[in-house]
Design a protein around this motif. Structure first.
Motif, PDB file in Angstrom:
ATOM      1  N   SER A 624       6.096  -1.869  -2.451  1.00 32.27           N
ATOM      2  CA  SER A 624       6.868  -0.837  -1.766  1.00 32.27           C
ATOM      3  C   SER A 624       6.239   0.532  -1.972  1.00 32.27           C
ATOM      4  O   SER A 624       5.342   0.716  -2.804  1.00 32.27           O
ATOM      5  N   VAL A 625       6.750   1.492  -1.240  1.00 31.25           N
ATOM      6  CA  VAL A 625       6.283   2.869  -1.395  1.00 31.25           C
ATOM      7  C   VAL A 625       6.596   3.388  -2.799  1.00 31.25           C
ATOM      8  O   VAL A 625       5.873   4.236  -3.336  1.00 31.25           O
ATOM      9  N   LEU A 626       7.638   2.843  -3.420  1.00 33.86           N
ATOM     10  CA  LEU A 626       7.965   3.246  -4.792  1.00 33.86           C
ATOM     11  C   LEU A 626       6.925   2.727  -5.775  1.00 33.86           C
ATOM     12  O   LEU A 626       6.594   3.397  -6.764  1.00 33.86           O
ATOM     13  N   ASP A 627       6.376   1.524  -5.512  1.00 34.23           N
ATOM     14  CA  ASP A 627       5.293   1.008  -6.347  1.00 34.23           C
ATOM     15  C   ASP A 627       4.071   1.930  -6.252  1.00 34.23           C
ATOM     16  O   ASP A 627       3.433   2.258  -7.262  1.00 34.23           O
ATOM     17  N   LEU A 628       3.762   2.342  -5.033  1.00 35.64           N
ATOM     18  CA  LEU A 628       2.621   3.243  -4.837  1.00 35.64           C
ATOM     19  C   LEU A 628       2.856   4.589  -5.516  1.00 35.64           C
ATOM     20  O   LEU A 628       1.948   5.182  -6.100  1.00 35.64           O
ATOM     21  N   PHE A 629       4.100   5.065  -5.466  1.00 31.49           N
ATOM     22  CA  PHE A 629       4.430   6.356  -6.072  1.00 31.49           C
ATOM     23  C   PHE A 629       4.235   6.315  -7.591  1.00 31.49           C
ATOM     24  O   PHE A 629       3.762   7.283  -8.208  1.00 31.49           O
ATOM     25  N   LYS A 630       4.573   5.188  -8.209  1.00 30.69           N
ATOM     26  CA  LYS A 630       4.391   5.047  -9.659  1.00 30.69           C
ATOM     27  C   LYS A 630       2.910   5.162 -10.030  1.00 30.69           C
ATOM     28  O   LYS A 630       2.554   5.802 -11.028  1.00 30.69           O
ATOM     29  N   LEU A 631       2.045   4.540  -9.243  1.00 31.25           N
ATOM     30  CA  LEU A 631       0.611   4.625  -9.509  1.00 31.25           C
ATOM     31  C   LEU A 631       0.072   6.014  -9.182  1.00 31.25           C
ATOM     32  O   LEU A 631      -0.824   6.519  -9.872  1.00 31.25           O
ATOM     33  N   TYR A 632       0.622   6.625  -8.162  1.00 31.48           N
ATOM     34  CA  TYR A 632       0.190   7.977  -7.786  1.00 31.48           C
ATOM     35  C   TYR A 632       0.421   8.960  -8.935  1.00 31.48           C
ATOM     36  O   TYR A 632      -0.454   9.780  -9.253  1.00 31.48           O
ATOM     37  N   LYS A 633       1.575   8.875  -9.562  1.00 28.12           N
ATOM     38  CA  LYS A 633       1.888   9.809 -10.650  1.00 28.12           C
ATOM     39  C   LYS A 633       0.924   9.650 -11.822  1.00 28.12           C
ATOM     40  O   LYS A 633       0.644  10.608 -12.542  1.00 28.12           O
ATOM     41  N   ALA A 634       0.402   8.449 -12.014  1.00 26.80           N
ATOM     42  CA  ALA A 634      -0.520   8.210 -13.130  1.00 26.80           C
ATOM     43  C   ALA A 634      -1.976   8.505 -12.760  1.00 26.80           C
ATOM     44  O   ALA A 634      -2.785   8.819 -13.636  1.00 26.80           O
ATOM     45  N   TYR A 635      -2.308   8.405 -11.458  1.00 28.33           N
ATOM     46  CA  TYR A 635      -3.720   8.523 -11.040  1.00 28.33           C
ATOM     47  C   TYR A 635      -3.884   9.481  -9.848  1.00 28.33           C
ATOM     48  O   TYR A 635      -4.738   9.274  -8.993  1.00 28.33           O
ATOM     49  N   LYS A 636      -3.109  10.545  -9.806  1.00 30.04           N
ATOM     50  CA  LYS A 636      -3.057  11.394  -8.610  1.00 30.04           C
ATOM     51  C   LYS A 636      -4.402  12.023  -8.252  1.00 30.04           C
ATOM     52  O   LYS A 636      -4.647  12.347  -7.092  1.00 30.04           O
ATOM     53  N   TYR A 637      -5.283  12.220  -9.229  1.00 24.15           N
ATOM     54  CA  TYR A 637      -6.597  12.794  -8.932  1.00 24.15           C
ATOM     55  C   TYR A 637      -7.644  11.701  -8.731  1.00 24.15           C
ATOM     56  O   TYR A 637      -8.508  11.787  -7.843  1.00 24.15           O
ATOM     57  N   ASP A 638      -7.572  10.662  -9.544  1.00 19.60           N
ATOM     58  CA  ASP A 638      -8.560   9.580  -9.459  1.00 19.60           C
ATOM     59  C   ASP A 638      -8.510   8.846  -8.124  1.00 19.60           C
ATOM     60  O   ASP A 638      -9.522   8.319  -7.658  1.00 19.60           O
ATOM     61  N   LEU A 639      -7.326   8.786  -7.520  1.00 16.08           N
ATOM     62  CA  LEU A 639      -7.195   8.090  -6.239  1.00 16.08           C
ATOM     63  C   LEU A 639      -8.083   8.715  -5.162  1.00 16.08           C
ATOM     64  O   LEU A 639      -8.516   8.026  -4.228  1.00 16.08           O
ATOM     65  N   PHE A 640      -8.330  10.010  -5.287  1.00 23.02           N
ATOM     66  CA  PHE A 640      -9.049  10.732  -4.243  1.00 23.02           C
ATOM     67  C   PHE A 640     -10.439  11.181  -4.717  1.00 23.02           C
ATOM     68  O   PHE A 640     -10.972  12.183  -4.294  1.00 23.02           O
ATOM     69  N   LYS A 641     -11.021  10.382  -5.583  1.00 23.77           N
ATOM     70  CA  LYS A 641     -12.342  10.687  -6.140  1.00 23.77           C
ATOM     71  C   LYS A 641     -13.425  10.687  -5.064  1.00 23.77           C
ATOM     72  O   LYS A 641     -14.388  11.460  -5.109  1.00 23.77           O
ATOM     73  N   PHE A 642     -13.264   9.806  -4.051  1.00 21.97           N
ATOM     74  CA  PHE A 642     -14.291   9.666  -3.022  1.00 21.97           C
ATOM     75  C   PHE A 642     -13.905  10.312  -1.693  1.00 21.97           C
ATOM     76  O   PHE A 642     -14.767  10.733  -0.939  1.00 21.97           O
ATOM     77  N   ASN A 643     -12.647  10.337  -1.350  1.00 20.48           N
ATOM     78  CA  ASN A 643     -12.181  11.044  -0.151  1.00 20.48           C
ATOM     79  C   ASN A 643     -10.686  11.301  -0.292  1.00 20.48           C
ATOM     80  O   ASN A 643     -10.081  10.933  -1.297  1.00 20.48           O
ATOM     81  N   ASN A 644     -10.077  11.916   0.711  1.00 17.97           N
ATOM     82  CA  ASN A 644      -8.679  12.320   0.592  1.00 17.97           C
ATOM     83  C   ASN A 644      -7.705  11.252   1.099  1.00 17.97           C
ATOM     84  O   ASN A 644      -6.530  11.542   1.321  1.00 17.97           O
ATOM     85  N   MET A 645      -8.209  10.042   1.291  1.00 18.22           N
ATOM     86  CA  MET A 645      -7.330   8.934   1.686  1.00 18.22           C
ATOM     87  C   MET A 645      -7.647   7.699   0.846  1.00 18.22           C
ATOM     88  O   MET A 645      -8.793   7.476   0.460  1.00 18.22           O
ATOM     89  N   PHE A 646      -6.611   6.904   0.591  1.00 17.85           N
ATOM     90  CA  PHE A 646      -6.806   5.593  -0.029  1.00 17.85           C
ATOM     91  C   PHE A 646      -5.961   4.626   0.792  1.00 17.85           C
ATOM     92  O   PHE A 646      -4.729   4.654   0.724  1.00 17.85           O
ATOM     93  N   ILE A 647      -6.635   3.792   1.595  1.00 16.79           N
ATOM     94  CA  ILE A 647      -5.940   2.947   2.564  1.00 16.79           C
ATOM     95  C   ILE A 647      -6.112   1.469   2.198  1.00 16.79           C
ATOM     96  O   ILE A 647      -7.232   0.993   1.983  1.00 16.79           O
ATOM     97  N   LEU A 648      -4.992   0.762   2.154  1.00 22.76           N
ATOM     98  CA  LEU A 648      -4.969  -0.681   1.927  1.00 22.76           C
ATOM     99  C   LEU A 648      -4.481  -1.376   3.191  1.00 22.76           C
ATOM    100  O   LEU A 648      -3.706  -0.807   3.957  1.00 22.76           O
ATOM    101  N   GLY A 649      -4.897  -2.613   3.372  1.00 24.33           N
ATOM    102  CA  GLY A 649      -4.404  -3.378   4.506  1.00 24.33           C
ATOM    103  C   GLY A 649      -5.324  -3.306   5.694  1.00 24.33           C
ATOM    104  O   GLY A 649      -6.121  -2.378   5.842  1.00 24.33           O
ATOM    105  N   LEU A 650      -5.207  -4.315   6.571  1.00 22.24           N
ATOM    106  CA  LEU A 650      -6.051  -4.391   7.755  1.00 22.24           C
ATOM    107  C   LEU A 650      -5.263  -3.960   8.995  1.00 22.24           C
ATOM    108  O   LEU A 650      -5.382  -2.839   9.450  1.00 22.24           O
ATOM    109  N   LYS A 651      -4.379  -4.814   9.509  1.00 20.63           N
ATOM    110  CA  LYS A 651      -3.602  -4.436  10.687  1.00 20.63           C
ATOM    111  C   LYS A 651      -2.523  -3.425  10.320  1.00 20.63           C
ATOM    112  O   LYS A 651      -2.360  -2.404  10.986  1.00 20.63           O
ATOM    113  N   TYR A 652      -1.761  -3.727   9.273  1.00 19.01           N
ATOM    114  CA  TYR A 652      -0.709  -2.817   8.805  1.00 19.01           C
ATOM    115  C   TYR A 652      -1.210  -2.128   7.553  1.00 19.01           C
ATOM    116  O   TYR A 652      -1.539  -2.784   6.564  1.00 19.01           O
TER     117      TYR A 652
END
Length: 681
Positions: A624-652
């Motif tokens: 869920s978006v809440l799962d992603l939010f928990k990881l965001y709070k712990a890794y808010k800078y590391d997630l964007f080490k390579f660009n300003n987006m981190f996208i999972l999934g193919l169609k959705y």
């Protein structure tokens, strides 16, 4: 039976019995709450003795401590320790060993009893068979088990109750009561001993089906040469059971649902209808038809055992008693449920499960699907108590499910995951938790759908689904144009939250309560491990993966940082395989890491089921978006080490998009540009 007689039989010491020695006792109880009369004796369980000799729970209370000392409606207390401060002068019989006294008295009473005793055992169907026999004998005084209490202590307790001199005693016996420790059938001495079947159960205690058959056959040891053995001839080890019965009696009767198979008793026909079954039996006046209010093929076998028993007793079968009989409320009971928009029919069979019982439930479901126009759904939890045989036994469901009439099959519990992977040509899905299964199941229950719910009653959370589903359905309204379950779940699961980059405060959100995905976050977790490990950039040579193609091929060289960057943009499965191969020594290490991360951040346990995170019909993943939010709070800078987006999934697509002041965290969208427009860059 006089109090003084009881004292003489068990060689106990009477206390507080002056003038009451000739009081009559016509009932015995080992459960204090059922003592309601001065003609009832209470056998008080000694905590130590009964735990040691009868396997009573060590946490059970001392029998004496359960006695209400103000109660004068007790005929006799049989105990190892005198009960002080009784307000009324209740006779007490003090014995050295209450279990020995229990057995001695039970055997004495049984030896004085001369009406028919019917004993029933089997891996499946023994309770239903016992209940039907008792229903057919309702014109008589019948003693039977209380509930389905069928262990050793219960057998002796029922033998004591023969003091009531019932017309018949119908007693079901579990493996506990005829196992290596003690065979109570020897003391019960049944006139008719029935084995309903041998099936896969109790493998946490016993090693094989052969051993279970051997133990079940011990019920015949109680028979004398005039006794009768009744055996289900279509069960496994039927010939072995007949041979064992021949050691104790020549009177052996068999029954079988198929009248083309050689047996002593079979129906002329069995017809399946919507919600009931008709059985035809021949007698001197021709063929009589009996209606069973059940859809269980297994119940047909149980009915034949009951009918054959009455035939042996020379008692006619009352058709009204057959039709009015109802087994346990959760034995393939068909229950119509009215939702806010339509009607659904549930078959709840979560009372218990052996392999034969589960197969029987699926066959019963198959017999009913022709009467319903909506989805045909099978939802399963595991068969409990299989021990080391669990994988082997559950595997026998593969062919049964392959040939079922189900449109959808939903499975819970790790024991069923290998089954799901081997079932072919079926829309079958394994679920890591009951809530996710429940959510999908509710949406699959469309107009005039039929749903089978089957599992053991313990060792699985599945019965909680069966308990909650009717209520949830009554509050549910299904959209008219609801389509593919996973497509619809993705649409329903679209959600986002916009977070302040500095404070992590949630500025606004949408549909957080329904947030979900149909893919896993494996690539995100592997990326975070690489970040945590502070790895240096190295050159990797791509290995041979099943997903390789012209772009991702065996021998291609890629540096680690490029691989990590690719993780942030809907990575190709081969890239995920390659990164995992570099990060972990083996599958066990990867699994341990995933479990640790799920626990550490309190993520949904469905967050990362398979390695690549890809959607698969057979493995239901969801975060869920809440799962992603928990990881965001712990890794808010590391997630964007390579660009300003981190996208999972193919169609959705799900993930994070970082703007100049805000970050949007989202699940299950197809239009990334739509999300970007909600924040500033």
């Amino acid at each position: 039976m006089y109090i003084r007689e009881i004292a003489e039989i068990v060689k106990g010491r009477l206390v507080d019995a002056e003038g009451q020695e000739n009081n009559i006792i016509n009932d015995f109880e080992t459960i204090y709450n059922f003592v309601k009369s001065k003609n009832t004796a209470y056998f008080s369980p000694n905590k130590v003795t009964w735990a040691k000799e009868l396997g009573r729970s060590k946490n059970a209370k001392e029998g004496n401590d359960l006695i209400d000392k103000s109660n004068g409606e007790i005929g006799l207390i049989i105990t190892e320790n005198y009960v002080d401060h009784m307000e009324h002068k209740v006779p007490q019989l003090i014995v050295d060993d209450s279990v020995k006294a229990l057995k001695t008295l039970a055997v004495h009473i049984r030896n004085d009893f001369h009406n028919p005793v019917i004993a029933i055992t089997g891996s499946m169907g023994k309770s239903s068979t016992r209940m039907l026999i008792c229903s057919l004998l309702q014109d008589y005084h019948v003693l039977e088990n209380r509930g389905n209490n069928n262990v050793r202590a219960a057998i002796y307790a029922n033998m004591l109750k023969l003091v009531k001199n019932p017309d018949f005693a119908v007693i079901e016996i579990s493996l506990n009561a005829i196992n290596n420790k003690e065979n109570t059938a020897i003391y019960l001495r049944p006139d008719i001993a029935i084995i309903t079947g041998i099936g896969a159960a109790h493998f946490s205690t016993f090693q094989s089906l052969e051993q279970i058959a051997e133990i079940k056959s011990r019920i015949f040891k109680g028979l004398n040469h005039n006794g009768t053995a009744i055996i289900n001839s279509e069960t496994m080890f039927a010939d072995y059971l007949k041979d064992r019965a021949l050691e104790y009696t020549k009177n052996i009767l068999t029954y079988h649902k198929d009248n083309t198979v050689n047996s002593d008793f079979s129906p002329t026909f069995v017809q399946y209808h919507k919600g009931y079954i008709e059985i035809g039996l021949d007698d001197n006046q021709g063929t009589k038809t009996y209606k069973l209010n059940t859809i269980s093929k297994g119940m047909v076998s149980n009915a034949l055992a009951a009918f054959l028993t009455l035939k042996k007793l020379h008692i006619p079968i009352n058709n009204e008693y057959v039709e009015s009989f109802k087994p346990f409320s959760k034995v393939l009971a068909m229950k119509p449920i009215k939702t806010l928009s339509h009607k659904v029919t549930l078959i709840d069979d979560t009372h218990n499960a052996s392999l034969p019982a589960m197969i029987n439930a699926i066959h019963a479901f198959n017999s009913q699907t022709q009467f319903f126009t909506g989805h045909k759904i099978i939802a399963l939890g595991k068969i409990n108590d299989l021990g080391h045989k669990s994988t082997e036994v559950h595997a026998k469901l593969i062919d049964v499910l392959n040939h079922s009439n189900a449109d959808y099959i939903l499975c819970l519990d790790n024991d069923l995951r290998p089954v799901v992977n081997k079932v072919r040509n079926k829309h079958i899905t394994w679920y890591p938790n009951k809530d996710l299964l429940m959510n999908d199941l509710i949406h699959l229950c469309n107009k005039d759908s039929l749903v089978l719910l089957k599992s053991s009653s313990g060792g699985t959370e599945f019965p909680e689904i069966a308990k909650a589903l009717p209520r949830r359905l009554t509050q549910f309204e299904l959209a008219d144009n609801f389509g593919d379950i996973f497509e619809e779940m993705s649409h329903l699961g679209q959600s986002y939250m916009i977070v302040d980059n500095k404070t992590n405060n949630i500025i606004t959100s949408h549909n957080v309560e329904q947030s979900q995905t149909i893919e896993g976050m494996g690539p995100l977790l592997y990326y975070l491990k690489a970040i945590d490990d502070k790895l240096d950039n190295v050159i990797l040579t791509m290995q041979e993966w099943v997903t390789n193609n012209d772009k991702h091929y065996t021998g291609k060289q890629v540096d680690l940082f490029t691989l990590l960057e690719n993780m942030t943009s809907s990575p190709h499965p081969s890239e995920s395989y390659e990164l995992v191969n570099y990060l972990f020594k083996n599958f066990a290490n990867r699994k341990k890491y995933i479990e640790e991360q799920i626990s550490k951040f309190d993520l949904s346990n469905s967050s990362a089921i398979n390695l690549t995170g890809r959607f698969r019909v057979k493995e239901r993943q969801c975060y869920s978006v809440l799962d992603l939010f928990k990881l965001y709070k712990a890794y808010k800078y590391d997630l964007f080490k390579f660009n300003n987006m981190f996208i999972l999934g193919l169609k959705y697509k799900s993930g994070f998009i970082r703007g100049s002041e805000q970050t949007i965290i989202f699940t299950s969208y197809t239009d990334i540009e739509q999300l970007k427009s909600k924040i500033k860059f």
